[in-house]
Design an enzyme around this catalytic site. Sequence first.
Site, PDB file in Angstrom:
ATOM      1  N   THR A  89      31.839  -3.511 -10.064  1.00 51.45           N
ATOM      2  CA  THR A  89      31.175  -4.769 -10.410  1.00 51.45           C
ATOM      3  C   THR A  89      31.322  -5.613  -9.145  1.00 51.45           C
ATOM      4  O   THR A  89      32.326  -5.490  -8.425  1.00 51.45           O
ATOM      5  CB  THR A  89      31.840  -5.495 -11.600  1.00 51.45           C
ATOM      6  OG1 THR A  89      33.185  -5.784 -11.248  1.00 51.45           O
ATOM      7  CG2 THR A  89      31.823  -4.654 -12.867  1.00 51.45           C
ATOM      8  N   HIS A  90      30.343  -6.411  -8.838  1.00 54.58           N
ATOM      9  CA  HIS A  90      30.331  -7.194  -7.579  1.00 54.58           C
ATOM     10  C   HIS A  90      30.470  -6.289  -6.360  1.00 54.58           C
ATOM     11  O   HIS A  90      30.974  -6.725  -5.325  1.00 54.58           O
ATOM     12  CB  HIS A  90      31.457  -8.232  -7.555  1.00 54.58           C
ATOM     13  CG  HIS A  90      31.588  -9.030  -8.818  1.00 54.58           C
ATOM     14  ND1 HIS A  90      30.872 -10.185  -9.052  1.00 54.58           N
ATOM     15  CD2 HIS A  90      32.332  -8.818  -9.945  1.00 54.58           C
ATOM     16  CE1 HIS A  90      31.179 -10.659 -10.256  1.00 54.58           C
ATOM     17  NE2 HIS A  90      32.055  -9.844 -10.812  1.00 54.58           N
ATOM     18  N   LYS A 109      22.191  10.476  14.098  1.00 53.25           N
ATOM     19  CA  LYS A 109      21.673   9.821  12.883  1.00 53.25           C
ATOM     20  C   LYS A 109      20.936  10.749  11.926  1.00 53.25           C
ATOM     21  O   LYS A 109      20.181  11.622  12.336  1.00 53.25           O
ATOM     22  CB  LYS A 109      20.692   8.722  13.297  1.00 53.25           C
ATOM     23  CG  LYS A 109      21.384   7.516  13.836  1.00 53.25           C
ATOM     24  CD  LYS A 109      21.675   6.559  12.725  1.00 53.25           C
ATOM     25  CE  LYS A 109      22.143   5.255  13.314  1.00 53.25           C
ATOM     26  NZ  LYS A 109      22.276   4.238  12.303  1.00 53.25           N
ATOM     27  N   GLU A 112      14.943   4.086   1.421  1.00 52.10           N
ATOM     28  CA  GLU A 112      14.612   2.756   1.967  1.00 52.10           C
ATOM     29  C   GLU A 112      13.141   2.412   1.741  1.00 52.10           C
ATOM     30  O   GLU A 112      12.792   1.277   1.414  1.00 52.10           O
ATOM     31  CB  GLU A 112      14.958   2.697   3.459  1.00 52.10           C
ATOM     32  CG  GLU A 112      16.469   2.700   3.694  1.00 52.10           C
ATOM     33  CD  GLU A 112      16.851   2.795   5.167  1.00 52.10           C
ATOM     34  OE1 GLU A 112      15.938   2.815   6.031  1.00 52.10           O
ATOM     35  OE2 GLU A 112      18.055   2.857   5.455  1.00 52.10           O
ATOM     36  N   TYR A 138     -17.525 -12.139 -17.952  1.00 55.74           N
ATOM     37  CA  TYR A 138     -17.328 -11.463 -16.669  1.00 55.74           C
ATOM     38  C   TYR A 138     -17.524 -12.409 -15.489  1.00 55.74           C
ATOM     39  O   TYR A 138     -18.417 -13.254 -15.498  1.00 55.74           O
ATOM     40  CB  TYR A 138     -18.302 -10.277 -16.528  1.00 55.74           C
ATOM     41  CG  TYR A 138     -18.137  -9.554 -15.205  1.00 55.74           C
ATOM     42  CD1 TYR A 138     -17.150  -8.587 -15.039  1.00 55.74           C
ATOM     43  CD2 TYR A 138     -18.940  -9.876 -14.107  1.00 55.74           C
ATOM     44  CE1 TYR A 138     -16.967  -7.949 -13.818  1.00 55.74           C
ATOM     45  CE2 TYR A 138     -18.759  -9.233 -12.882  1.00 55.74           C
ATOM     46  CZ  TYR A 138     -17.781  -8.276 -12.748  1.00 55.74           C
ATOM     47  OH  TYR A 138     -17.604  -7.660 -11.533  1.00 55.74           O
ATOM     48  N   LYS A 158      -9.409  -3.788  -8.760  1.00 55.08           N
ATOM     49  CA  LYS A 158      -9.308  -2.367  -8.429  1.00 55.08           C
ATOM     50  C   LYS A 158      -8.353  -2.062  -7.285  1.00 55.08           C
ATOM     51  O   LYS A 158      -7.468  -1.214  -7.432  1.00 55.08           O
ATOM     52  CB  LYS A 158     -10.695  -1.801  -8.141  1.00 55.08           C
ATOM     53  CG  LYS A 158     -11.474  -1.738  -9.409  1.00 55.08           C
ATOM     54  CD  LYS A 158     -12.878  -1.288  -9.282  1.00 55.08           C
ATOM     55  CE  LYS A 158     -13.593  -1.736 -10.534  1.00 55.08           C
ATOM     56  NZ  LYS A 158     -13.662  -3.232 -10.675  1.00 55.08           N
TER      57      LYS A 158
HETATM   58  N1  ARG Z   1     -18.319  -3.662  -8.947  1.00 55.59           N
HETATM   59  C1  ARG Z   1     -18.287  -4.499 -10.099  1.00 55.59           C
HETATM   60  C2  ARG Z   1     -16.837  -4.684 -10.565  1.00 55.59           C
HETATM   61  O1  ARG Z   1     -16.035  -3.906 -10.206  1.00 55.59           O
HETATM   62  C3  ARG Z   1     -19.097  -3.906 -11.186  1.00 55.59           C
HETATM   63  C4  ARG Z   1     -19.590  -4.897 -12.191  1.00 55.59           C
HETATM   64  C5  ARG Z   1     -20.668  -5.686 -11.610  1.00 55.59           C
HETATM   65  N2  ARG Z   1     -21.144  -6.642 -12.541  1.00 55.59           N
HETATM   66  C6  ARG Z   1     -21.855  -7.729 -12.178  1.00 55.59           C
HETATM   67  N3  ARG Z   1     -22.210  -8.548 -13.106  1.00 55.59           N
HETATM   68  N4  ARG Z   1     -22.132  -7.962 -10.916  1.00 55.59           N
HETATM   69  O2  ARG Z   1     -16.500  -5.614 -11.271  1.00 55.59           O
END
Ligand code: ARG
Length: 459
Positions: free
Chosen positions: A155-156, A283, A290, A317, A325
């Site tokens: 601990t510590h 080494k 790491e 949207y 992504k």
């Molecule tokens: N490449 C866009 C995305 O990943 C696809 C959807 C596009 N939709 C739009 N209303 N422009 O979100």
Amino acid sequence: MAQLWGGRFTKETDKLVYAFNASIGFDKRLWQQDIEGSIAHVKMLGKQGILTTEEMQRIIDGLDSIRADVESGRLVIDDSFEDIHSFVEAVLTERIGDAGKKLHTGRSRNDQVALDMRLYTRIQVQMTDELLKELLSVIVRIMEENLDTYMPGFTHLQKAQPLTLAHHLGAYFEMFRRDRLRMQDILKRMNYCPLGAGALAGTTYPLDRDYTAELLGFEGPTLNSMDSVSDRDYLIEFLSALSTVMMHLSRFSEEIIIWNSDEYRFVEIDDAYSTGSSIMPQKKNPDIAELVRGKTGRVYGDLIALLTVMKGLPLAYNKDMQEDKETAFDAFDTVKDCLILFTGMLDTIKFRKDRMAESAMKGFTNATDAADYLVGKGVPFREAHSIVGRLVLYCIEKNTSIDVLPLEEMKKISGRFEEDIYDAVSLKSCVEKRLTTGAPGRGAMEKVLAVYKDYLNGN
Ligand code: ARG
């Protein structure tokens, strides 16, 4: 420039705008999910009589041929398209003619991308779960081999009480088992199909959303079309769970780095999993551990980036969501690599049992047991604590340890010490007497190991 819109525009898109807006550079990895989703969509359109059976079949054959050709490398995804959806649709129309233009009936890229990303993420969650299972199997193997490998518990980062390597690794088994449970839980919550939500308000075509959901292995369709195209919660949950996996891997890495240091030498990392120095020939560095520790920051960053992208978005949207992504892919890739490499490193690491036991003997890790011994002789615990404190101080001054201090000298500090103190403070009895559920004594550990093995066999 190849895009799916343009009818209402009178000018060409500025080149920089086009490049800034395009996502094909990173969303091309969704190509299989895009085709799979389109095939399900088209099957449903055919079933509902929105497309003729012949049109449906032509589109399915066209999509199958694209899938086969991308797979074999005959068709290369062309980065001049705006995104993967545009690419697939354009190639389809080029191959089968006008029928291809009907693929997008009753669909928007908003529900399309929501679907593709969910299908892709679903695989990633399952894969993470499997990789965690492999790590757990290695941990259990090492635990089984080290039920009697004594080492100091800290601990510590100060030596505290002795335990075993099996017990120490058991703590990580618990952590990674919970990580798996998180994956399985996320999977349940995310497994609803957004396809059919359209741009945001559903469509006027008589789509059968239950059917597409079933074709794609979902529990059912999502129930609000606006939420369907706006929801990235499942990604945030996954990135959060991945951050926790990384936090666990990072703590484990930190311990391995410490154990691998010259001062400790509890472990030796296999040559295949270490690297050398360009200047210092002696080494052998723990670079994998790491890097895993370092990459944890990056996965946290991915989570925070996505949380921040989402925080101010009005329904439904918004193009901001395209930013989900790269962060998500980065986290998926990073965690996958880290799990594979860490598991390989752990599987091949050598534990220096002699060094661990030697270290466990030193540092007064048996002081609590000496106090408990006095309690057994009728001394109240507080008083026992104080006596042993003085005993430790005496040993430090004489540069010795409790287990080898002659009885006459102990008796000068307390007359309650007898010959049986040596057995009470031996490393073995310090560990083996700890038999409560979850404690390191062999009797307790064997029961826990049986539970772990059952778990791995059944899951
Ligand atoms: N490449 C866009 C995305 O990943 C696809 C959807 C596009 N939709 C739009 N209303 N422009 O979100």
